[in-house]
Write an enzyme that holds these catalytic residues in place. Structure first.
Site, mmCIF file in Angstrom:
data_model
loop_
_atom_site.group_PDB
_atom_site.id
_atom_site.type_symbol
_atom_site.label_atom_id
_atom_site.label_comp_id
_atom_site.label_asym_id
_atom_site.label_seq_id
_atom_site.Cartn_x
_atom_site.Cartn_y
_atom_site.Cartn_z
ATOM 1 N N ARG A 128 89.637 13.635 -24.031
ATOM 2 C CA ARG A 128 89.004 14.955 -23.932
ATOM 3 C C ARG A 128 90.151 15.917 -24.110
ATOM 4 N NH1 ARG A 128 87.597 19.579 -24.302
ATOM 5 N NH2 ARG A 128 86.148 20.687 -22.951
ATOM 6 N N HIS A 131 92.560 21.657 -22.979
ATOM 7 C CA HIS A 131 91.673 22.827 -22.951
ATOM 8 C C HIS A 131 91.729 23.496 -21.590
ATOM 9 C CE1 HIS A 131 89.263 19.886 -20.808
ATOM 10 N NE2 HIS A 131 88.512 20.868 -20.368
ATOM 11 N N HIS A 133 89.058 26.547 -19.121
ATOM 12 C CA HIS A 133 87.766 27.249 -19.118
ATOM 13 C C HIS A 133 87.658 28.241 -17.971
ATOM 14 C CE1 HIS A 133 87.306 23.609 -16.753
ATOM 15 N NE2 HIS A 133 87.343 22.883 -17.850
ATOM 16 N N GLU A 137 86.868 23.204 -12.415
ATOM 17 C CA GLU A 137 86.354 21.852 -12.693
ATOM 18 C C GLU A 137 86.685 20.900 -11.557
ATOM 19 O OE1 GLU A 137 87.325 20.256 -16.561
ATOM 20 O OE2 GLU A 137 87.934 18.339 -15.699
ATOM 21 N N HIS A 176 94.249 21.541 -19.081
ATOM 22 C CA HIS A 176 94.251 20.133 -18.672
ATOM 23 C C HIS A 176 93.685 19.237 -19.765
ATOM 24 C CE1 HIS A 176 90.451 22.044 -17.414
ATOM 25 N NE2 HIS A 176 89.878 20.892 -17.733
ATOM 26 N N GLU A 199 80.024 22.759 -21.575
ATOM 27 C CA GLU A 199 81.203 22.104 -22.144
ATOM 28 C C GLU A 199 81.490 22.571 -23.567
ATOM 29 O OE1 GLU A 199 83.655 20.839 -20.314
ATOM 30 O OE2 GLU A 199 83.734 18.995 -21.468
HETATM 31 MN MN MN Z 1 87.775 20.777 -18.370
#
Ligand code: MN
Ligand code: MN
Length: 421
Positions: A128, A131, A133, A137, A176, A199
């Protein structure tokens, strides 16, 4: 369950109105006839009365999973309480080379305004991508093993490997990544402190690079433009890479001369003793008191053995976002204005209880029920109905409930969390 065969499911349909599998699911094995009799009395024979038969089109397997919707307890109100369940089975999967993700947000489950969940799978080596946000999280590992990376607010690096039941928390804006490890990658549940979170709306490294002029990147990094000619032209989101090497090597390479972050973004849930345990189950409460970095999300991981129940309670401080990890359950939420609704849950379902509403969660299966109670809060808080009634002047309580002193005295003065004690 033995009686949950296709033969049994269909042979008695029409005779009792809903499938026998549904009845067996809610009542459980040997208790079936007894429970039917009791519920029949309470509900005006809702399950067996000819008035409740359903001869038209029916999705029998779905009905069997939701017996308390097809035949609600008589104590449920007929006025509508909006659904507080959404199965991840309904969520649209975004599959990439390297893994997949699917989400349940306020778009899928309108009542879930405070939190959203993303279920993700990564292969061994699947990434993943790097990124960040706008929401914080919180995550729990459901299967396998992964390596997580971040930097803290001082720019110091964090790299750790997380295993089943381990947690991590990345505050808003902290960049992360997550990468599956051998032998078979990982699956985890990400929980965000914002029901609107999606997401598909995160700041991705690849996406950012694709939207900046090359001469700007060249100037920014102090490297010649041709060296950047192979940058991705669109987002990666999830992609397949090689399985990383030893943890210590990654940690020291990332830390360099600055040293590692003093912040621990991970938490080892199974290394703590249960916060409360009775013969019927246990609960582990993890919030910012023991998982310092988790300042906006609190968790209770609840295990209820067969026959047990998460006792009647409510949460004064926050709404509850639930994720069912294993087993079967039913939950009644008592809403305001003479409204109540009972719904059934199983592994992979999301549930939701609005702040302050009274509820219980009963194990309706024959295996352990494990689920998460998640809150957008720095701390976990609940109030037990039993504790309230037994810590109030007895005459006042007896005047309300028409019960005698011996009955009131039998109720626990302490919060048990999982009953029977
Ligand atoms: Mn994340
Ligand atoms: Mn609760």
């Amino acid at each position: 369950m033995a009686n949950d065969s296709a033969k049994d499911r269909f042979s008695r349909r029409g005779f009792i109105g809903i499938s026998s599998a549904a009845l067996a699911t809610v009542a459980g094995g040997l208790a079936v006839s007894n429970a039917m009799a009791q519920e029949g009395q309470q509900a005006g024979n809702a399950r067996t009365d000819p008035s409740a038969t359903d001869p038209g089109p029916t999705n029998a397997p779905m009905d069997a999973q939701n017996p308390d919707s097809a035949g609600p307890p008589g104590t449920d109100s007929k006025s509508l309480v909006p659904t507080f369940k959404y199965p991840f089975s309904f969520a649209n999967k975004r599959t990439y080379k390297g893994g997949w993700s699917r989400e349940v947000t306020v778009r899928e489950l309108p009542v879930s305004k405070t939190m959203a969940g993303v279920n993700m799978r990564l292969t061994a080596g699947g990434v993943r991508e790097l990124h960040w946000h706008t929401a914080a999280e919180w995550s729990i590992m459901l299967y396998g093993k992964a390596r997580i990376t971040a930097i803290d607010r001082d720019g110091k690096s964090f790299v750790a490997d997380v295993n089943k039941n381990d947690l991590w928390y990345f505050p808003t804006g902290i960049p992360h990544s997550i990468q599956g490890l051998g032998p078979d990658g990982a699956e985890f549940m990400l929980v965000f402190d914002d029901g609107e979170f999606s997401e598909s709306e995160t700041v991705l490294l690849s996406d950012s690079m694709a939207h900046l002029p090359r001469e700007v990147l060249s100037k920014n990094f102090g490297v010649p433009e041709p060296a950047l000619k192979n940058l991705p032209k669109q987002e990666l989101f999830i992609f397949q890479a090689a399985v990383p090497g030893p943890l210590e090597a990654d940690q020291s390479a990332a830390a360099g001369a600055r040293g590692k972050s003093p912040t621990d973004f991970a938490f080892r849930t199974m290394e703590m003793q249960p916060t409360k345990r009775t013969k019927s189950g246990d609960v582990r409460i993890v919030d910012s008191n023991n998982f310092k970095v988790s300042t906006t999300v609190a968790m209770a991981m609840v295990t209820v053995h067969p026959g047990g129940m998460r006792e009647l309670h409510w949460h004064p401080n926050a709404s509850e976002w639930q994720y069912y990890i294993s087993g079967k359950a039913r939950m009644t939420v008592v809403s305001t204005g003479n409204r109540a609704r009972t719904m059934d849950f199983q592994a992979g379902d999301v549930g939701y209880v609005e702040k302050t509403l009274l509820h219980y969660i009963e194990n309706t299966g024959d295996t352990d029920l494990i689920f998460l109670e998640m809150f957008k809060s720095s701390f976990y808080q609940d109030l037990s109905l039993s504790q309230w009634l037994t810590n109030t002047p007895p005459e006042l309580v007896m005047a309300h409930l028409n019960i005698d002193k011996a009955t009131l005295d039998a109720i626990s003065r302490d919060e048990l969390v999982i009953v029977p004690r």
